[in-house]
Design an enzyme around this catalytic site. Structure first.
Site, PDB file in Angstrom:
ATOM      1  N   SER A 147      57.463  -6.565   0.494  1.00 34.71           N
ATOM      2  CA  SER A 147      56.970  -7.500  -0.200  1.00 34.71           C
ATOM      3  C   SER A 147      57.829  -8.859  -0.367  1.00 34.71           C
ATOM      4  O   SER A 147      59.202  -8.510  -0.520  1.00 34.71           O
ATOM      5  CB  SER A 147      55.953  -7.213  -1.358  1.00 34.71           C
ATOM      6  N   TYR A 160      54.292  -4.371  -9.926  1.00 31.97           N
ATOM      7  CA  TYR A 160      54.323  -4.582  -8.241  1.00 31.97           C
ATOM      8  C   TYR A 160      55.679  -4.793  -7.517  1.00 31.97           C
ATOM      9  O   TYR A 160      56.108  -4.045  -6.816  1.00 31.97           O
ATOM     10  CB  TYR A 160      53.088  -5.734  -7.729  1.00 31.97           C
TER      11      TYR A 160
HETATM   12  P1  NDP Z   1      44.406  -3.992   0.703  1.00 29.42           P
HETATM   13  O1  NDP Z   1      43.909  -4.006  -0.646  1.00 29.42           O
HETATM   14  O2  NDP Z   1      43.487  -4.955   1.617  1.00 29.42           O
HETATM   15  O3  NDP Z   1      44.135  -2.677   1.546  1.00 29.42           O
HETATM   16  C1  NDP Z   1      45.043  -1.857   0.949  1.00 29.42           C
HETATM   17  C2  NDP Z   1      44.880  -0.393   1.609  1.00 29.42           C
HETATM   18  O4  NDP Z   1      45.369   0.605   0.943  1.00 29.42           O
HETATM   19  C3  NDP Z   1      43.478  -0.092   1.914  1.00 29.42           C
HETATM   20  O5  NDP Z   1      43.067   0.608   3.314  1.00 29.42           O
HETATM   21  C4  NDP Z   1      43.083   0.983   0.750  1.00 29.42           C
HETATM   22  O6  NDP Z   1      42.192   2.039   1.078  1.00 29.42           O
HETATM   23  C5  NDP Z   1      44.634   1.678   0.567  1.00 29.42           C
HETATM   24  N1  NDP Z   1      44.702   2.377  -0.598  1.00 29.42           N
HETATM   25  C6  NDP Z   1      44.912   1.749  -1.787  1.00 29.42           C
HETATM   26  N2  NDP Z   1      45.113   2.635  -2.688  1.00 29.42           N
HETATM   27  C7  NDP Z   1      45.412   3.720  -1.912  1.00 29.42           C
HETATM   28  C8  NDP Z   1      45.585   4.930  -2.621  1.00 29.42           C
HETATM   29  N3  NDP Z   1      45.872   5.552  -3.834  1.00 29.42           N
HETATM   30  N4  NDP Z   1      45.628   5.929  -1.539  1.00 29.42           N
HETATM   31  C9  NDP Z   1      45.530   5.721  -0.246  1.00 29.42           C
HETATM   32  N5  NDP Z   1      45.176   4.510   0.172  1.00 29.42           N
HETATM   33  C10 NDP Z   1      44.956   3.524  -0.742  1.00 29.42           C
HETATM   34  O7  NDP Z   1      45.860  -4.610   0.764  1.00 29.42           O
HETATM   35  P2  NDP Z   1      46.713  -5.518   1.994  1.00 29.42           P
HETATM   36  O8  NDP Z   1      46.145  -5.088   3.531  1.00 29.42           O
HETATM   37  O9  NDP Z   1      46.944  -6.755   1.636  1.00 29.42           O
HETATM   38  O10 NDP Z   1      48.073  -4.762   1.893  1.00 29.42           O
HETATM   39  C11 NDP Z   1      48.583  -3.831   2.480  1.00 29.42           C
HETATM   40  C12 NDP Z   1      50.057  -3.590   2.024  1.00 29.42           C
HETATM   41  O11 NDP Z   1      50.650  -4.586   2.360  1.00 29.42           O
HETATM   42  C13 NDP Z   1      50.269  -3.258   0.999  1.00 29.42           C
HETATM   43  O12 NDP Z   1      51.074  -2.271   0.643  1.00 29.42           O
HETATM   44  C14 NDP Z   1      50.260  -4.351   0.093  1.00 29.42           C
HETATM   45  O13 NDP Z   1      51.271  -4.383  -0.989  1.00 29.42           O
HETATM   46  C15 NDP Z   1      51.642  -5.030   1.458  1.00 29.42           C
HETATM   47  N6  NDP Z   1      51.614  -6.624   1.033  1.00 29.42           N
HETATM   48  C16 NDP Z   1      50.381  -7.373   1.307  1.00 29.42           C
HETATM   49  C17 NDP Z   1      50.500  -8.592   1.328  1.00 29.42           C
HETATM   50  C18 NDP Z   1      49.287  -9.682   1.381  1.00 29.42           C
HETATM   51  O14 NDP Z   1      49.709 -10.866   1.228  1.00 29.42           O
HETATM   52  N7  NDP Z   1      48.334  -9.247   1.510  1.00 29.42           N
HETATM   53  C19 NDP Z   1      51.859  -9.313   0.969  1.00 29.42           C
HETATM   54  C20 NDP Z   1      53.010  -8.477   0.894  1.00 29.42           C
HETATM   55  C21 NDP Z   1      52.778  -7.219   1.164  1.00 29.42           C
HETATM   56  P3  NDP Z   1      40.932   2.415   0.373  1.00 29.42           P
HETATM   57  O15 NDP Z   1      40.820   1.593  -0.954  1.00 29.42           O
HETATM   58  O16 NDP Z   1      39.876   2.379   1.153  1.00 29.42           O
HETATM   59  O17 NDP Z   1      41.496   3.799  -0.222  1.00 29.42           O
END
Ligand code: NDP
Length: 256
Positions: A147, A160
């Protein structure tokens, strides 16, 4: 030449947190590049759309309900994936969690949920995958979702930022330790992508326009912007790249 360099045909990839957002976009991009997929999230039902998209592309997809904070269930999930496909060539540690909070109000529960998902979960998924990859003649490739907070301090995002800075350190250290095993470990650092995780920020028009001002390309990232970079890091085109993190941020980090 280019098709071989960037093709993932015959490979098997695990993407954690692939039910929506960036993880779903990455899983689909990897399928487009020719790999079969194992995708996880905390419930099977949330993965139905991702699986359907992957199967539409003619690739195979196995789903697994797995909470990355439940370390004991990682091996079991990986074994199930391995039983379906025989190998694990690529792991994308995408599952992530964020809860912004002034640091004076962060409690142990918030800290553990964020660090447990983003850092501890990614480490133990990497360990489980690496144990398998080390047995394979072609090794494997791990890609972590870092990130901007891996590089810069953002107020109210301290757990975070700590998790994502830790993930960058982990990427570098594991790359050095596992290079002799034929395993590469790299990362991408998305900038500002509108997803369920970040939707709250985008509701604030003032925030959105202030952020756009800071992004040289003057737009937020979208579905087409992230998968190709992960495909590059996952496959042969990046065979001599390990321990690196590629910001995918429209020029944000380069310009501050
Ligand atoms: P979302 O919240 O849209 O998606 C997160 C995903 O992670 C979902 O599929 C969720 O699935 C899954 N998830 C969350 N907690 C768990 C858990 N404990 N076990 C298994 N699966 C889990 O986030 P983003 O798509 O925005 O982010 C994806 C990645 O990119 C993350 O690591 C985030 O930190 C990183 N990121 C995102 C940015 C952004 O601008 N969006 C910027 C920088 C980094 P479910 O809830 O169905 O279990």
């Amino acid at each position: 030449m280019a098709d071989t360099l960037f093709s993932l045909e015959g490979k098997v990839a695990v993407v954690t947190g692939a039910s929506r957002g960036i993880g779903q976009w990455i899983a689909i991009a990897i399928a487009r590049a020719g790999a079969d997929l194992c995708v996880t999230a905390r419930s099977e039902v949330s993965l139905a759309e991702t699986r359907a998209e992957i199967e539409k592309l003619g690739r195979r997809c196995v789903t697994g309900a797995q909470d990355v904070t439940d370390i004991k269930s990682i091996d079991e999930t990986l074994e199930r994936f391995k039983a379906s496909f025989g190998a694990i060539d690529i792991l994308v540690n995408n599952a992530g969690y964020e809860q912004v909070s002034p640091s004076l109000e962060v409690d142990e529960e918030i800290w553990d949920a964020i660090i447990g998902t983003n850092l501890k979960g990614a480490f133990f998924w990497s360990q489980a995958a690496a144990r398998q990859m080390a047995k394979q003649p072609e090794g494997g490739s791990i890609v972590n979702l870092c990130s901007l907070t891996s590089y810069v301090g953002i107020p109210t995002a301290v757990p975070y930022g700590s998790s994502k800075s830790g993930l960058l350190g982990m990427t570098r250290a594991l790359s050095a330790e596992w290079a002799p095993l034929g395993i590469r470990v790299n990362a991408v650092a998305p900038g500002y992508f509108r997803t369920a995780m970040t939707e709250g920020f985008y509701q604030d028009e003032g925030w959105a326009s202030r952020m756009l001002d800071k992004i040289p390309q003057k737009r937020f990232g979208d579905a087409a912007d992230i998968g190709g970079v992960v495909v590059f890091l996952a496959g042969k085109a990046s065979a001599y790249v390990t321990g690196q993190c590629i910001p995918v941020d429209g020029g944000f980090l380069a310009s501050i």
